[in-house]
Design a protein around this motif. Structure first.
Motif: not given
Lengths: 383, 383
Positions: A34-41, A178-181, A216-226
């Motif tokens: 039910x929650x859509x909370x998220x964060x990213x770096x 971050x340093x990758x997907x 260092x990459x141009x695309x690094x992304x770390x996402x956290x979804x709850x």
């Protein structure tokens, strides 16, 4: 394991023909709540791929309904057309799953400076949406591989809730933020601000402390979804620790699979005046090609460690530097220490300890050796 | 050519057994005057070899009577015993030639962290002193080689006077103030302050702008000795230009002979807001292993240039970056430009031009590609 270990998530990985090998190259992760909370770096490289520009904006709202990922093309340095392609990809996911495109993150990885073949990617998105299942996490982890030889997944958690994740990354591996997907999911019931705090704290001592090749990459992304689907709201510290454990596990897997590497090297800097000094010294050693070659050759060449330390602005006295390699203090007081022939460097893992004797701060940065295979892999073809 | 091209100098190069190969390893350069004016620049690495600590102190007086150099051992990270050995070496030269030891510079190069075998070096100094001749410059240049495949000498000058020099250096080649061992001589009649100004100006745009492998040495030394034996006192600008020409010639020879390198790469940064920005960007590209691998593979992979630029703090807009490789503008406005298949990278020399479009400052930094041979040479044995 992976992004579907947590309740409330579905995932898929399919082959859309972006990779000439025919290997899977499109992954989709959906949060059913039910929650859509998220964060990213995201990468701190100032040249940022279109999907990073898009996703960074999208996540500011603190909610994500889905993440669409592709390998086979980074969509970086692709101008306005590249950004439109990212937008179209998010729109397509939204249309298929009846979501808000403004809550769909996009991640891409592969060669920089080439437009994505949308005639292949859009049908791939359709196929991924059709393939979504509650155990599709492993397929998703496989679909985001580029030069990775294995897919990377990890899981941790507490009583009634889990944190799971997947990662890709084998080259251009040096952290900004971050340093990758990486996509992490949890079924814990955690608000976006707490997700953000836990994620930033975790990446600071995990992904930010691996540095395979200094690039260092141009695309690094770390996402956290709850999703909150467990109905459990863990204590902040317990939740943060679970996120850290998963990040640390994935970070070590990235180093263990770095392009062409033969050694995983822990650079332990001790006795620094402060954390910033310790990090500067650790990174200077980790990025020193001569040092990396020496470790490759199983040569306990501590002189190269000292010359790397000497290029930093950290507080130290050159006559009080100690260096150990796999526990043998080959350098004491800036000069010859224990017999270098005592050092056994036969294993995959090598520990290099540099003691600055200037304070109490310590950090560990992980890197790899420099090998002919790294050169071959990064010169024989574009990647 | 070399350090005996100028009148008033004698030199020698002999084999003392410091190198296991039996190749020449001790060189001596003596200034017979009438002037003894001298200047020097040294590594900015904070871990400094004993001979650097000694010579830096000695040259502050503005006079040098002789320079004694050895390959086969860097005498770096060798503690009090190492400094005593440097002192003893200078004393021995002074005793043999009836000079003041406080005006004898010492230079060493080779493996870090090993004591020099004084039982071999001292007889070597005796032999070098006995072998001094007015045409011994080439023998001296040969004796300072380590992994160099060729010895490096250069000469320039004006009406009735010359500047000549010799250099060694093939790895651990990234400038602080200097980046290797270099001895320059002139028979011009030039006071020490003017020598110092000319030398600093010259190294700033020559040795300081080569960066083969990003690894700054503990032993870098550039010395300039003037005998005044020509009786000519050239104009400051004319003299400075001759010093610059010799430094530039030697710097390019160092890059051309860098360990394992297959390509000499000119990184030309244009349109920077200021020189510091231009240098930061050029060095970031020059030190990017993925970029260096791409050039090795003759792959015009401009995405790696942009991701290196993106890690700097220089003033630029990512959407206004242009990159040319050997004259083909493969990246325009931060995105795909001319056809990359038009780029011919078959030659030894490759020119990479990065235009920041943020101002008028420009610099050129020379570097090398990253090759399996570099890895082999620096992992197969200590050096």
């Amino acid at each position: 394991m992976t992004v579907t270990a947590a309740k409330g998530f579905r995932a898929a990985g399919v082959a859309a023909g972006l990779k000439t090998t025919g290997a899977p190259d499109v992954a989709l992760v959906v949060n059913d709540g039910p929650s859509l909370a998220a964060a990213g770096v995201f990468t701190s490289n100032r040249v940022q791929a279109a999907p990073v520009q898009w996703s960074r904006q999208v996540v500011t709202g603190g909610q994500l309904q889905a993440v669409i990922l592709n390998s086979g093309g980074a969509n970086a340095c692709t101008g306005a057309e590249g950004f439109q392609n990212t937008h179209k990809t998010a729109e397509r996911v939204a249309e298929l799953l009846e979501l808000n495109a403004g809550e769909v993150a996009v991640c891409s990885t592969g060669l920089i400076g080439v437009q994505l073949p949308m005639d292949k990617l859009v049908p791939g998105v359709d196929a991924a949406a059709a393939a979504l299942t509650a155990d599709g996490g492993e397929a998703a982890a496989i679909a985001i591989k580029t030069t990775d030889t294995v897919h990377k997944v990890a899981v941790s958690g507490g009583d009634g809730w889990v944190v799971g994740g997947m990662a890709k990354g084998a080259g251009m591996l040096a952290p900004g933020l971050a340093t990758m997907l990486v996509v992490l999911t949890t079924d814990a019931d955690v608000p976006a601000e707490q997700l953000d705090a836990a994620l930033r704290a975790a990446t600071h001592t995990t992904f930010d402390r691996i540095d395979s090749d200094g690039c260092m990459s141009t695309n690094d992304t770390v996402l956290l979804l709850a999703s909150g689907a467990s109905g459990v709201a863990p204590a902040a510290a317990e939740f943060a620790e679970a996120v850290r454990v998963v990040c640390d596990d994935l970070a070590r897997q990235l180093i263990g699979d770095a392009e062409g590497a033969g050694k995983d090297i822990a650079i332990e800097v001790e006795g620094a005046a402060n954390e910033a000094d310790a990090l500067e010294v650790a990174r200077s050693i980790a990025r020193n090609n001569l040092f990396k070659c020496a470790i490759h050759g199983e040569d306990p060449n501590w002189g190269r460690v000292l010359s790397a330390i000497g290029t930093t602005g950290a507080e130290f006295d050159a006559d009080r530097l100690d260096v150990a390699i796999n526990g043998v203090w080959v350098c004491k007081g800036g000069a010859v220490g224990e017999d270098r022939d005592l050092v056994d460097m036969g294993g995959r893992e090598v520990r290099v300890t540099a003691r600055l004797n200037a304070g109490d701060a310590a950090v560990t940065v992980w890197t790899n050796d420099l090998t002919a295979e790294y050169v071959h892999e990064n010169s024989a073809y574009s990647s």
